[in-house]
Write an enzyme that holds these catalytic residues in place. Structure first.
Site, PDB file in Angstrom:
ATOM      1  N   GLU A  57       0.853  -1.187   0.000  1.00  0.00           N
ATOM      2  CA  GLU A  57       0.000   0.000   0.000  1.00  0.00           C
ATOM      3  C   GLU A  57       0.893   1.242   0.000  1.00  0.00           C
ATOM      4  O   GLU A  57       1.998   1.209   0.554  1.00  0.00           O
ATOM      5  CB  GLU A  57      -0.892  -0.024   1.251  1.00  0.00           C
ATOM      6  CG  GLU A  57      -1.742   1.227   1.414  1.00  0.00           C
ATOM      7  CD  GLU A  57      -2.860   1.082   2.461  1.00  0.00           C
ATOM      8  OE1 GLU A  57      -2.946   0.026   3.125  1.00  0.00           O
ATOM      9  OE2 GLU A  57      -3.641   2.045   2.593  1.00  0.00           O
TER      10      GLU A  57
ATOM     11  N   ASN B  66      -6.707   1.518   2.754  1.00  0.00           N
ATOM     12  CA  ASN B  66      -7.403   2.782   2.976  1.00  0.00           C
ATOM     13  C   ASN B  66      -6.962   3.852   1.982  1.00  0.00           C
ATOM     14  O   ASN B  66      -7.747   4.726   1.609  1.00  0.00           O
ATOM     15  CB  ASN B  66      -7.147   3.271   4.407  1.00  0.00           C
ATOM     16  CG  ASN B  66      -7.693   2.296   5.447  1.00  0.00           C
ATOM     17  OD1 ASN B  66      -8.576   1.492   5.164  1.00  0.00           O
ATOM     18  ND2 ASN B  66      -7.167   2.369   6.667  1.00  0.00           N
TER      19      ASN B  66
ATOM     20  N   ASN C  88     -12.199  -0.712  -0.878  1.00  0.00           N
ATOM     21  CA  ASN C  88     -11.554  -1.280   0.311  1.00  0.00           C
ATOM     22  C   ASN C  88     -12.341  -0.923   1.571  1.00  0.00           C
ATOM     23  O   ASN C  88     -12.684   0.250   1.768  1.00  0.00           O
ATOM     24  CB  ASN C  88     -10.131  -0.708   0.442  1.00  0.00           C
ATOM     25  CG  ASN C  88      -9.430  -1.171   1.709  1.00  0.00           C
ATOM     26  OD1 ASN C  88      -9.070  -2.347   1.833  1.00  0.00           O
ATOM     27  ND2 ASN C  88      -9.262  -0.263   2.669  1.00  0.00           N
ATOM     28  N   GLU C  89     -12.631  -1.923   2.370  1.00  0.00           N
ATOM     29  CA  GLU C  89     -13.257  -1.729   3.698  1.00  0.00           C
ATOM     30  C   GLU C  89     -14.321  -0.628   3.685  1.00  0.00           C
ATOM     31  O   GLU C  89     -14.273   0.306   4.494  1.00  0.00           O
ATOM     32  CB  GLU C  89     -12.176  -1.452   4.758  1.00  0.00           C
ATOM     33  CG  GLU C  89     -11.221  -2.607   4.923  1.00  0.00           C
ATOM     34  CD  GLU C  89     -10.232  -2.473   6.077  1.00  0.00           C
ATOM     35  OE1 GLU C  89     -10.136  -1.388   6.668  1.00  0.00           O
ATOM     36  OE2 GLU C  89      -9.556  -3.481   6.390  1.00  0.00           O
TER      37      GLU C  89
ATOM     38  N   TYR D  71      -6.811  -8.754  11.547  1.00  0.00           N
ATOM     39  CA  TYR D  71      -5.505  -8.643  12.211  1.00  0.00           C
ATOM     40  C   TYR D  71      -5.687  -9.078  13.656  1.00  0.00           C
ATOM     41  O   TYR D  71      -6.724  -8.803  14.256  1.00  0.00           O
ATOM     42  CB  TYR D  71      -5.008  -7.197  12.185  1.00  0.00           C
ATOM     43  CG  TYR D  71      -4.764  -6.672  10.784  1.00  0.00           C
ATOM     44  CD1 TYR D  71      -3.561  -6.918  10.138  1.00  0.00           C
ATOM     45  CD2 TYR D  71      -5.742  -5.935  10.111  1.00  0.00           C
ATOM     46  CE1 TYR D  71      -3.325  -6.442   8.859  1.00  0.00           C
ATOM     47  CE2 TYR D  71      -5.507  -5.456   8.819  1.00  0.00           C
ATOM     48  CZ  TYR D  71      -4.308  -5.717   8.203  1.00  0.00           C
ATOM     49  OH  TYR D  71      -4.078  -5.247   6.936  1.00  0.00           O
TER      50      TYR D  71
ATOM     51  N   GLU E 294      -6.430  -9.272   3.498  1.00  0.00           N
ATOM     52  CA  GLU E 294      -5.578  -8.646   4.518  1.00  0.00           C
ATOM     53  C   GLU E 294      -5.587  -9.554   5.741  1.00  0.00           C
ATOM     54  O   GLU E 294      -6.645  -9.778   6.332  1.00  0.00           O
ATOM     55  CB  GLU E 294      -6.075  -7.248   4.916  1.00  0.00           C
ATOM     56  CG  GLU E 294      -5.837  -6.193   3.849  1.00  0.00           C
ATOM     57  CD  GLU E 294      -6.133  -4.784   4.326  1.00  0.00           C
ATOM     58  OE1 GLU E 294      -5.920  -4.480   5.511  1.00  0.00           O
ATOM     59  OE2 GLU E 294      -6.588  -3.988   3.480  1.00  0.00           O
TER      60      GLU E 294
ATOM     61  N   GLN F 277       1.380  -6.469   5.532  1.00  0.00           N
ATOM     62  CA  GLN F 277       1.739  -6.179   4.165  1.00  0.00           C
ATOM     63  C   GLN F 277       3.099  -6.817   3.864  1.00  0.00           C
ATOM     64  O   GLN F 277       3.470  -7.736   4.589  1.00  0.00           O
ATOM     65  CB  GLN F 277       1.739  -4.678   3.979  1.00  0.00           C
ATOM     66  CG  GLN F 277       0.337  -4.084   4.240  1.00  0.00           C
ATOM     67  CD  GLN F 277       0.162  -2.632   3.822  1.00  0.00           C
ATOM     68  OE1 GLN F 277       0.998  -2.057   3.162  1.00  0.00           O
ATOM     69  NE2 GLN F 277      -0.957  -2.016   4.220  1.00  0.00           N
TER      70      GLN F 277
HETATM   71  O1  AHR Z   1      -3.063  -2.800   6.129  1.00  0.00           O
HETATM   72  C1  AHR Z   1      -3.269  -1.620   6.837  1.00  0.00           C
HETATM   73  C2  AHR Z   1      -4.705  -1.130   6.735  1.00  0.00           C
HETATM   74  O2  AHR Z   1      -5.548  -2.032   7.385  1.00  0.00           O
HETATM   75  C3  AHR Z   1      -5.290  -1.037   5.360  1.00  0.00           C
HETATM   76  O3  AHR Z   1      -5.002   0.163   4.724  1.00  0.00           O
HETATM   77  C4  AHR Z   1      -6.755  -1.145   5.616  1.00  0.00           C
HETATM   78  O4  AHR Z   1      -7.439  -1.722   4.544  1.00  0.00           O
HETATM   79  C5  AHR Z   1      -6.857  -1.962   6.892  1.00  0.00           C
HETATM   80  O5  AHR Z   1      -7.680  -1.373   7.822  1.00  0.00           O
END
Ligand code: AHR
Length: 504
Positions: free
Chosen positions: A27, A72, A172-173, A244, A292, A352
């Site tokens: 990103e 994001n 995205n999200e 995450y 992700e 990432q």
């Molecule tokens: O990977 C970091 C961020 O985590 C990304 O930009 C977003 O999609 C997620 O919230």
């Protein structure tokens, strides 16, 4: 010591592993791009300004697909700003991370870099501040051969042949309140449906990923999945999952139990996809893009401080988690969970790749180095290609504060018919007890040990740095195979890769 019995039979196939399960993510965020993959003034930079030391590590990981340019970031990304002659490119404000985006590295540079590291692009379109027309313009720029406004613009930029990007994310999200241009379910359902329809009219060969919930605990999960898929089901191919984990509470047992949440998350999303399928009387199955996943919690405070108090820097050190040994176990557990669900998880992106919550780190003046989490991902990518087999494993359990009783052993087996190799990946997440493991491999006649790779540490908080690699794999001699039975020890808190193959 307790004995864990496992049976692996080549007849019980879950699914072939789609190699895109070993994808990753770059990103425009922090030092992922600038100072990560691209640093023209670094001693290892090639003629394009790409760091050779980073490329070597990326190639070692053998990542088949990389999601780009966000995250994001994509929700206010104007792709036109990132292409064409460098002298005409202008800096822009990146609102997602409150950074300054110089646009000296863009789509063309990324495409060139992906070729050098043997990977494909998974491109995301901006459905935050933009919409159908811009997504189509970008697709025309990337995939149409010539003779139109945007395909000819690409050619004018010196790229004669289309990039032919096959995999596209529809935003995205989009459910997240932090997202620029956040949408309701109805808004995103309609927008993604119409965008997907138009994009597939332009290039029917592409595959599209619809945005699922930002994570499992979002208040609208799983209604978001159901409602948005009801709109766009006919045009999309995958739905995204993001998750995450972290040990913010300092409770390692409960931390390592969180891979069970991931398993449940996957099963719920599969159920919702199939619910919509049934409702629509559709013959089409929507699969999962877990685009992700990782551990992310160490760097949250610095992130807040930079974005709140010191904004508009170019490539600030954001999301630079320094991973520990227990984080490597967690990444191993998550990787096993993805593989166990290979019948529906076709794409996954370790988020990432470089500097930003990443397996690879760079020093501005020094070299590139491997974080602890690099290794379980490397092993899976290297030895986890083939077919996932349904293993039966009777494991002891232990109590955790938030997840009740969880199994000590989490494992998966991958069989490569072509190479005549069988690999068992196993984590012993019991922090106190070693277990003896017996694997019944009677269906694999003539198979013996290739090697057993192992990662253990007396210190769950051990980290790697540029100069010291405290956490790394080693070969264990403590394994034997005889008459269709493999015997070894799974040490407490360990990552294990048991490689078996046909004896010549
Ligand atoms: O990977 C970091 C961020 O985590 C990304 O930009 C977003 O999609 C997620 O919230």
């Amino acid at each position: 010591m307790k004995t864990v019995k496992m049976t692996v039979d080549k007849a019980f196939v879950v699914a072939p592993v789609d190699e895109r399960i070993y994808g990753s993510f770059i990103e425009h965020l922090g030092r992922a791009v600038y100072g990560g993959i691209c640093q023209p003034d670094h001693e290892s930079a090639d003629s394009d300004g790409f760091r050779r030391d980073v490329m070597e590590l990326v190639k070692e990981l053998n990542v088949p697909v990389i999601r780009y340019p966000g995250g994001n970031f994509v929700s206010n990304f104007f792709w036109e700003d990132s292409v064409g002659p460098l002298s005409e490119r202008k800096a822009r404000l990146d609102l997602a991370w409150r950074s300054l985006e110089p646009n000296t590295f863009g789509l063309g540079e990324f495409a060139k870099w992906t070729e050098k590291v043997n990977t494909e692009i998974m491109m995301a379109v901006n459905l935050g501040t933009r919409g159908i027309a811009d997504a189509c313009n970008l697709l025309e720029y990337c995939n149409h051969p010539s003779g139109t406004k945007y395909s000819d613009l690409r050619r004018k930029h010196g790229i004669e042949n289309p990039y032919n990007i096959k995999l596209w994310c529809l935003g995205n999200e989009m459910d997240g309140e932090w997202q620029i241009g956040r949408k309701t379910m109805e808004e995103y359902g309609r927008l993604s449906e119409e965008t997907a329809k138009a994009m597939k009219l332009m290039d029917p060969s592409i595959e599209l990923v619809s945005c699922g919930s930002s994570f499992k605990d979002m208040p609208t999960f799983p209604q978001w999945e159901a409602e948005t898929l009801e709109h766009n089901y006919d045009y999309v191919d995958y739905i995204s999952l993001h998750q995450y984990y972290g040990n913010a509470a300092g409770d390692s047992r409960d931390y390592l139990a969180q891979s069970d949440d991931m398993e449940e998350f996957i099963h719920t999303v599969v159920s919702v996809c199939d619910f919509v399928k049934a409702k629509k009387r559709s013959r089409k199955t929507i699969n999962l893009s877990f685009d992700e996943w990782n551990v992310w919690f160490h760097s949250k405070q610095e992130e807040e401080d930079i974005t709140k108090n010191r904004p508009w820097q170019t490539a600030p050190a954001l999301l630079e988690d320094h991973y520990t040994f227990e984080d490597a176990l967690m990444v191993g557990l998550m990787m096993i969970t993805l593989l166990k669900n290979a019948d529906r998880v076709k794409i996954a992106c370790l988020a990432q790749l470089v500097n930003v919550i990443a397996p690879i780190m760079t020093d501005e003046k020094g070299g590139a180095w491997r974080q602890t989490i690099y290794y379980p991902f490397l092993h899976a990518s290297r030895y986890g290609r083939g077919k996932v087999l349904q293993t039966v494993c009777i494991s002891p359990v232990h109590e955790t504060s938030g997840h009740g009783a969880v199994t000590d052993i989490v494992s998966v087996a991958v069989y490569s018919e072509e190479k005549e190799e069988l690999t068992v990946f196993a984590v012993n997440r019991n922090l106190d007890e070693n277990h003896s493991l017996e694997i019944d491999i009677r269906s694999f006649e003539g198979y013996g040990i290739i090697e057993k790779i192992q990662m253990t540490s007396e210190d769950l908080t051990a980290e790697n740095t540029l100069t010291e690699e405290r956490v790394k794999p080693y070969i264990s001699k403590d394994i034997k195979a005889d008459s269709g039975k493999v015997e070894t020890i799974l040490e407490k808190a360990s990552w294990n890769v048991i490689r078996l193959g046909k004896k010549q």
